[in-house]
Design an enzyme around this catalytic site. Sequence first.
Site, mmCIF file in Angstrom:
data_model
loop_
_atom_site.group_PDB
_atom_site.id
_atom_site.type_symbol
_atom_site.label_atom_id
_atom_site.label_comp_id
_atom_site.label_asym_id
_atom_site.label_seq_id
_atom_site.Cartn_x
_atom_site.Cartn_y
_atom_site.Cartn_z
ATOM 1 N N GLU A 87 -6.344 -8.124 -0.437
ATOM 2 C CA GLU A 87 -6.700 -7.974 0.901
ATOM 3 C C GLU A 87 -8.142 -7.517 1.085
ATOM 4 O OE1 GLU A 87 -4.506 -5.269 3.390
ATOM 5 O OE2 GLU A 87 -2.704 -5.964 2.738
ATOM 6 N N GLU A 145 0.654 -1.044 0.020
ATOM 7 C CA GLU A 145 -0.081 0.084 -0.182
ATOM 8 C C GLU A 145 1.042 1.412 -0.127
ATOM 9 O OE1 GLU A 145 -2.884 -0.478 3.338
ATOM 10 O OE2 GLU A 145 -4.110 -1.500 1.802
HETATM 11 C C1 GAL Z 1 -4.217 -2.536 4.987
HETATM 12 C C2 GAL Z 1 -2.703 -3.084 5.183
HETATM 13 C C3 GAL Z 1 -2.856 -4.286 6.125
HETATM 14 C C4 GAL Z 1 -3.364 -4.214 7.196
HETATM 15 C C5 GAL Z 1 -5.046 -3.968 6.871
HETATM 16 C C6 GAL Z 1 -5.888 -3.754 7.731
HETATM 17 O O1 GAL Z 1 -4.265 -1.320 4.766
HETATM 18 O O2 GAL Z 1 -2.053 -3.288 3.894
HETATM 19 O O3 GAL Z 1 -1.339 -4.634 6.317
HETATM 20 O O4 GAL Z 1 -3.102 -3.161 8.053
HETATM 21 O O5 GAL Z 1 -4.917 -2.798 6.047
HETATM 22 O O6 GAL Z 1 -7.110 -3.252 7.568
#
Ligand code: GAL
Length: 662
Positions: free
Chosen positions: A308, A150
Amino acid sequence: MRTWPVDRVSFGGDYNPEQWPQELWPADVALMQEAGVNFATVGVFAWSWLEPEPGRFEMGWLDQVLDLLQEGDIAVDLATGTASPPPWFSHRYPDTLPVDVDGRTLWPGGRQAWCPSSPVFTEHALRLVEQLATRYHDHPALAMWHVSNEYACHNLPCYCDVSAAAFRTWLTARYHSIEALNKAWGTAFWSQRYSSFDEVLPPRRTPTIGNPTHALDFARFGSDTLLDQFTAERDLLHRLSPGVPVTTNFMTSDHFRLLDYHKWGSEQDVVSTDHYLMGALDDPEAELSFTADLTRGVAGGRPWLLIEHSTSAVNWQPVNVAKAPGQMLRNSLAHVARGADTLGFFQWRASRAGAEKFHSALLPHAGTDTRLWREVCELGAVSARLGEVVGSRVESQVAILWDYQAGWACEQPAHPSGELEYGQVAHDVHAALRALGVTADVVHPDDDLSAYRVVVVPTLYLCSDESAAAVAAAAERGAHVLVTYFSGIVDGNDHIRLGGYPGAFRDLLGVWSEEFLPLRPGRVVALDDDSTGTLWTEHLHADDATVVARYADGPLPGVAALTRRDVGAGAAWYLATRLDPAAMRNLMAELVEEAGATATADVPAGVEAVRRVGEGGSWLFLLNHTDEEVSVPATGYDLIAQHSVDGAARLGPGGSAVLRQA
Ligand code: GAL
């Protein structure tokens, strides 16, 4: 080395074994198998474990993890680990820490505490990447490289002196002479004229409003700078680990617009993104659908990876709303419907310590005797059944134009209304189309518009002559074009197009405006067709267009609020207020019908319908977001329930179907 699995929708997530005792790792792999997990993203935040002291690399533990995953037939998306340097790095090189607009240092102790312009950071990051790529390029578990994490999430913009020097270099390459910069930035205003590039600073806190073109260029610079960080790692990986795809996870949600993902998309071997539902929104799942369509646009229409999302609640919103039973599956299918071929989650095992210990995961703190774990296993099984969908494309006849740079310019201060946000009306239009069962591509103005029957230009404040010409050409060719308020106002330097708003689209629309009259928050204006508007009105003259609706009250009673002009084989519409949701739906229904576009399916309220099409067939995704059982006229074979549907698909409350159709 293995290829990214294509025989199924891939299912897995971030795996952070460094947070857990080694004895647990074999159990992790066994549970992954139980859940149907077939990929893991490993080592995203593992730099301090991989290089515990400067130049001393410790990778034996990662060898073990990769071997275990390989034995478990789990593909590895191996992170380069460069998202967050270890404490020794910032201790040694304090000049690499990012600095905010007020000159305050952002200290280590969280994550991503590095300046995007730091050459010292780049050097150390590439040294780590070299170690990893040399060691693992032919590891049988390796299926993809995951660069950093990110980008820009916490460290952009950075206003430090290193960034200042890099910004000047970037500006010199862009403008060549200080005269050209002065012209582009309009520095005749407020005595801002520069005599040399040496005098230029980042747009740090000023006594009053700063120069908007300065701010716009700084945003462009920030995105380009981090893109250079990405391509440096990517190029090294391509050299040392040929044949393995490289990606970095984007954040295409609308609350994050720091990077110009249209520029970034073409630099990826495959586009991947993260998505989290925003609990405070009226309809978080409408935002999900928009973001998925935007991600597909960034990916040039190709399938993409959702690397994710969350099984249930996150930990970083004011109130972290848990997902309802069945919602994880429905949300996952919504992403797949709109082009995702991979379903990744943050993270595999819920952390025991640290800032994210209350974030949901595939494996919750309470273990496997939980509703969540049972739903995770169900999703694993469903993902495996969706193999035939992988590689297929999403069908759409409607384009919504989206441009990050227009957004940056649009949201500068000192505009007619601080209530106007870039993206508002794009989401309104998208939500209306989604309710009508019509799928939209969210694409950049420079993308090929030739196949679309409807083209929507939502608040495209900044717009090049070429983009305006492409929109006009689409109408000539037969598309119905809808332009909304505050579009085509400025050129690429954020200079007003003179002669009446909306400058770039005036001729196409046959209208011109002499003044904006934005509305106070909460103020509603009636239109003479029984609809209502908020946010915006303007003193419009419809010299060469038909007036479809007028303001009935408010500051401009009797003035045109919605117009239409025949153009070539198509038409150009202009909307000069923010319509209420029902009126927006009616307007989009009219445009869609006139343009000869079609809905994917005839769906009841609250049901989402999207179609993917491939060589092997066509798949109709039906998602019931309501608490009632619904019935949708359809025939096919449901890949989820694994039975045939003849004439009517019945979806339980919150239920979904994926129908293979002839
Ligand atoms: C994303 C990040 C992850 C984790 C997640 C939590 O922004 O890539 O590492 O922090 O959010 O929602």
